[in-house]
Every structure is written in structure tokens, then in C-alpha cells.
Design a protein around this motif. Structure first.
Motif, PDB file in Angstrom:
ATOM      1  N   ARG A   1      -1.230   7.580   1.248  1.00 45.91           N
ATOM      2  CA  ARG A   1      -2.666   7.642   0.921  1.00 45.91           C
ATOM      3  C   ARG A   1      -3.690   6.981   1.897  1.00 45.91           C
ATOM      4  O   ARG A   1      -3.185   5.889   2.403  1.00 45.91           O
ATOM      5  CB  ARG A   1      -2.824   7.076  -0.512  1.00 45.91           C
ATOM      6  CG  ARG A   1      -1.846   7.850  -1.538  1.00 45.91           C
ATOM      7  CD  ARG A   1      -2.526   7.658  -2.986  1.00 45.91           C
ATOM      8  NE  ARG A   1      -1.667   8.204  -4.152  1.00 45.91           N
ATOM      9  CZ  ARG A   1      -2.045   9.435  -4.556  1.00 45.91           C
ATOM     10  NH1 ARG A   1      -3.231  10.137  -3.925  1.00 45.91           N
ATOM     11  NH2 ARG A   1      -1.317  10.106  -5.426  1.00 45.91           N
TER      12      ARG A   1
ATOM     13  N   GLU B   1      -6.112   4.802  -6.966  1.00 52.10           N
ATOM     14  CA  GLU B   1      -4.819   5.046  -7.551  1.00 52.10           C
ATOM     15  C   GLU B   1      -5.188   4.645  -8.884  1.00 52.10           C
ATOM     16  O   GLU B   1      -4.670   5.475  -9.858  1.00 52.10           O
ATOM     17  CB  GLU B   1      -3.796   4.794  -6.780  1.00 52.10           C
ATOM     18  CG  GLU B   1      -2.362   5.057  -7.273  1.00 52.10           C
ATOM     19  CD  GLU B   1      -1.875   6.303  -6.949  1.00 52.10           C
ATOM     20  OE1 GLU B   1      -0.670   6.802  -7.733  1.00 52.10           O
ATOM     21  OE2 GLU B   1      -2.327   7.071  -6.365  1.00 52.10           O
TER      22      GLU B   1
ATOM     23  N   LEU C   1       0.841  -1.369   0.036  1.00 52.20           N
ATOM     24  CA  LEU C   1      -0.040   0.053  -0.176  1.00 52.20           C
ATOM     25  C   LEU C   1       0.957   1.232   0.073  1.00 52.20           C
ATOM     26  O   LEU C   1       2.035   1.245   0.467  1.00 52.20           O
ATOM     27  CB  LEU C   1      -0.880   0.024   1.302  1.00 52.20           C
ATOM     28  CG  LEU C   1      -2.014  -1.138   1.386  1.00 52.20           C
ATOM     29  CD1 LEU C   1      -2.677  -0.874   2.687  1.00 52.20           C
ATOM     30  CD2 LEU C   1      -2.902  -1.310   0.200  1.00 52.20           C
ATOM     31  N   PHE C   2       0.386   2.339  -0.507  1.00 53.67           N
ATOM     32  CA  PHE C   2       0.823   3.604  -0.398  1.00 53.67           C
ATOM     33  C   PHE C   2       0.807   4.285   1.030  1.00 53.67           C
ATOM     34  O   PHE C   2      -0.351   4.543   1.387  1.00 53.67           O
ATOM     35  CB  PHE C   2       0.354   4.554  -1.286  1.00 53.67           C
ATOM     36  CG  PHE C   2       0.802   4.126  -2.874  1.00 53.67           C
ATOM     37  CD1 PHE C   2       1.893   4.252  -3.375  1.00 53.67           C
ATOM     38  CD2 PHE C   2      -0.319   3.511  -3.757  1.00 53.67           C
ATOM     39  CE1 PHE C   2       2.038   4.032  -4.697  1.00 53.67           C
ATOM     40  CE2 PHE C   2      -0.038   3.337  -4.862  1.00 53.67           C
ATOM     41  CZ  PHE C   2       1.206   3.555  -5.597  1.00 53.67           C
TER      42      PHE C   2
ATOM     43  N   LYS D   1      -5.260  -3.993   6.454  1.00 52.75           N
ATOM     44  CA  LYS D   1      -4.392  -3.552   5.330  1.00 52.75           C
ATOM     45  C   LYS D   1      -4.414  -4.466   3.860  1.00 52.75           C
ATOM     46  O   LYS D   1      -4.675  -4.118   2.782  1.00 52.75           O
ATOM     47  CB  LYS D   1      -2.888  -3.474   5.698  1.00 52.75           C
ATOM     48  CG  LYS D   1      -2.538  -2.432   6.692  1.00 52.75           C
ATOM     49  CD  LYS D   1      -1.022  -2.521   6.807  1.00 52.75           C
ATOM     50  CE  LYS D   1      -0.576  -1.543   8.040  1.00 52.75           C
ATOM     51  NZ  LYS D   1       0.500  -1.716   8.569  1.00 52.75           N
TER      52      LYS D   1
ATOM     53  N   ASN E   1      -5.663   4.638  -1.875  1.00 50.17           N
ATOM     54  CA  ASN E   1      -4.651   3.548  -2.279  1.00 50.17           C
ATOM     55  C   ASN E   1      -5.774   2.658  -3.367  1.00 50.17           C
ATOM     56  O   ASN E   1      -5.179   2.343  -4.407  1.00 50.17           O
ATOM     57  CB  ASN E   1      -4.758   2.576  -1.014  1.00 50.17           C
ATOM     58  CG  ASN E   1      -3.332   2.828  -0.690  1.00 50.17           C
ATOM     59  OD1 ASN E   1      -2.280   2.492  -1.165  1.00 50.17           O
ATOM     60  ND2 ASN E   1      -3.229   3.505   0.633  1.00 50.17           N
TER      61      ASN E   1
ATOM     62  N   ARG F   1      -8.270  -2.913  -3.727  1.00 47.59           N
ATOM     63  CA  ARG F   1      -7.593  -2.320  -4.838  1.00 47.59           C
ATOM     64  C   ARG F   1      -7.554  -2.815  -6.039  1.00 47.59           C
ATOM     65  O   ARG F   1      -8.167  -2.561  -7.141  1.00 47.59           O
ATOM     66  CB  ARG F   1      -6.156  -1.657  -4.139  1.00 47.59           C
ATOM     67  CG  ARG F   1      -5.660  -1.161  -5.298  1.00 47.59           C
ATOM     68  CD  ARG F   1      -4.213  -0.970  -4.640  1.00 47.59           C
ATOM     69  NE  ARG F   1      -3.479  -2.060  -4.254  1.00 47.59           N
ATOM     70  CZ  ARG F   1      -2.393  -1.988  -3.869  1.00 47.59           C
ATOM     71  NH1 ARG F   1      -1.504  -0.978  -3.156  1.00 47.59           N
ATOM     72  NH2 ARG F   1      -1.553  -3.218  -3.180  1.00 47.59           N
TER      73      ARG F   1
ATOM     74  N   TYR G   1      -5.252   5.965   7.180  1.00 48.88           N
ATOM     75  CA  TYR G   1      -4.099   5.748   6.403  1.00 48.88           C
ATOM     76  C   TYR G   1      -3.582   4.227   6.805  1.00 48.88           C
ATOM     77  O   TYR G   1      -3.876   3.678   8.018  1.00 48.88           O
ATOM     78  CB  TYR G   1      -2.991   6.760   6.786  1.00 48.88           C
ATOM     79  CG  TYR G   1      -3.354   8.146   6.211  1.00 48.88           C
ATOM     80  CD1 TYR G   1      -2.673   8.433   4.864  1.00 48.88           C
ATOM     81  CD2 TYR G   1      -4.093   8.771   6.853  1.00 48.88           C
ATOM     82  CE1 TYR G   1      -3.212   9.678   4.435  1.00 48.88           C
ATOM     83  CE2 TYR G   1      -4.307  10.183   6.291  1.00 48.88           C
ATOM     84  CZ  TYR G   1      -3.915  10.660   4.943  1.00 48.88           C
ATOM     85  OH  TYR G   1      -4.004  11.655   4.371  1.00 48.88           O
ATOM     86  N   PRO G   2      -2.599   3.645   6.090  1.00 49.64           N
ATOM     87  CA  PRO G   2      -2.246   2.277   6.220  1.00 49.64           C
ATOM     88  C   PRO G   2      -1.593   2.091   7.828  1.00 49.64           C
ATOM     89  O   PRO G   2      -1.898   1.202   8.441  1.00 49.64           O
ATOM     90  CB  PRO G   2      -1.280   1.961   5.282  1.00 49.64           C
ATOM     91  CG  PRO G   2      -1.495   3.056   4.227  1.00 49.64           C
ATOM     92  CD  PRO G   2      -2.176   4.074   4.626  1.00 49.64           C
TER      93      PRO G   2
END
Length: 251
Positions: free
Chosen positions: A102, A110, A98-99, A152, A107, A159, A143-144
């Protein structure tokens, strides 16, 4: 859905895959098991060209993917064509990928925005639906580093699903998780199976493989040693190498 013909892959002088030929049918779940270093993850990465095979052919939906073999040499397709072919397959990694800067929503959007060129509003709608699908409606703004390992990994699954893949590839999706978090990820994968998603799963979760798989493949030293329905592979393995492996991993 996917057919592999004599796939070989070496790193230097070390031959990791030794001529693997397999067929993965639409709507079926295939679990790939075997000892560490046997070539399982490399095979998965060859299927979506994260690793380029040294030889052999890959077919997706009956069409040769990624490259042609001309006079025994691989000639890659144009980059845009490879991207289209690769988008047919969703990939979930063991380390989430993951980013960190973001949110969960970011994520998932994207790829929709930057790969598919969708407007942000449409991408957000799709992302929210996918996050809801994996049970994360209440975590879109997290966020992650605010999520558990299981959360996650569910973002990573959302995604991949957002890109509307024809098949999903999972590379040991629970290996980085604490034991109490494994179940929530496996439940999402079971739901995908019940919906008819084609899945290829590299896993060490033998109980899960027995429950979910239509076919189990045992790989050792870069070659397919044994394959078949889970009841046959787990309960009556024919090869001594499979028997010895299962004795060690099944308690």
C-alpha cells in the motif's frame, strides 16, 4: 489519562514486569529509559493490550480498560469494547509495521476505512491532512520501499494520528533508523508535544528525553527504580543503578 495498578507480566517462568504502578497525565510526555531487556517495551505493549498482563489493572480516562479482575482472575471485555478502548491509544513501532503493498496514503487510510468504517473519500482527506502534518504531502503515492526509514516512520505516526487517539505510545521509534534520519522523526514528536499530545515514549535517545519529557521513568529488571523530572533523573539520580546506567549511555 492512563493509570497502571500493579501490572505484572511473565513469559513462562521469567517475570518481565514486577508490579508496575504508574500514572500518565493528560498532555504530558513521559520517557521510559533503561537497559535492554528491562521490560520497557513489554510495559508499553501491556498498556494497549498487545500483551495481556498476568495481573494488575489498567485505567484509561478513569475507566477500567480491557478487562475486569474477578476473584483474582482476568476476564476480558467483549472484543468490540476492547477495540474501542484500544483506539484511544495510537501506537508507533520501531520497525514501522507498514503494509508494503500500500502507498503512504493507503497505509494511513487502512484503519479509517476498515476499523472506523469511513467512506474512502473522507478517509483520503483525513490521511492527506495527517501526512501533511508530518511533512509528507509530496509522498502520498509512494510505497514503503520508495521511502527512507525516517519517512516510513513518519507515515506510521500519521497512521496513528489519523485515528484521533487520546494518547500516543512510541516503542523506540528511532532505533531502526540511520543516525542522519533520527532528527526528522524526533522533530515530528516535538511538534506533537508542543500541541499537547499525551505521549509515552520508550527511548534510548537521552538528549531527546531530557528536552521533551515532563517525566522520566527508569526501569530495570521489570521494576521502576527511579522517576521524576528529567533534570532530577539525569542530573541528580538518587539510585546507584540509575547512576551506573546513565554513566554508560551519556557521553
Amino acid at each position: 489519562m492512563i493509570r497502571l495498578a500493579d501490572i505484572r507480566k511473565s513469559f513462562g517462568n521469567h517475570e518481565v514486569l514486577k508490579g508496575v504502578s504508574e500514572t500518565f497525565k493528560t498532555g504530558e510526555v513521559t520517557c521510559i529509559i533503561g537497559p535492554s531487556g528491562s521490560g520497557k517495551s513489554t510495559l508499553l505493549r501491556c498498556i494497549n493490550l498487545l500483551e495481556q498482563p498476568n495481573s494488575g489493572e489498567i485505567f484509561i480516562e478513569g475507566t477500567r480498560a480491557y478487562y475486569d479482575v474477578v476473584d483474582g482472575r482476568i476476564r476480558l471485555h467483549a472484543e468490540a469494547r476492547i477495540s474501542r478502548e484500544r483506539r484511544k491509544l495510537g501506537m508507533v513501532f520501531q520497525d514501522f509495521a507498514l503494509f508494503p503493498h500500500r502507498t503512504a496514503l493507503g497505509n494511513v487510510t487502512e484503519g479509517l476505512i476498515y476499523s472506523l468504517g469511513l467512506p474512502k473519500g473522507e478517509a483520503d482527506d483525513i490521511a492527506r491532512r495527517m501526512l501533511a502534518r508530518v511533512g509528507l504531502s509530496g509522498h502520498v503515492a509512494h510505497y514503503p520501499d520508495e521511502l527512507s526509514g525516517g519517512q516510513k516512520q513518519r507515515v506510521a505516526i500519521a497512521r496513528a494520528l489519523a485515528m484521533s487517539p487520546k494518547a500516543m505510545l512510541f516503542d523506540e521509534p528511532t532505533s531502526a533508523l540511520d543516525p542522519e534520519l533520527v532528527g526528522e522523526v524526533l522533530e515530528v514528536m516535538k511538534d506533537l508535544s508542543s500541541e499537547g499530545m499525551t505521549m509515552i515514549i520508550v527511548t534510548h535517545e537521552m538528549k531527546f528525553a531530557r528536552e521533551i519529557a515532563h517525566k522520566v521513568i527508569f526501569i530495570d529488571q521489570g521494576a521502576v527504580v527511579e522517576e521524576g523530572p528529567p533534570g532530577e533523573v539525569f542530573d541528580a539520580p538518587q539510585h546507584e543503578r540509575t547512576q551506573n546506567f546513565l554513566k554508560r549511555v551519556i557521553r
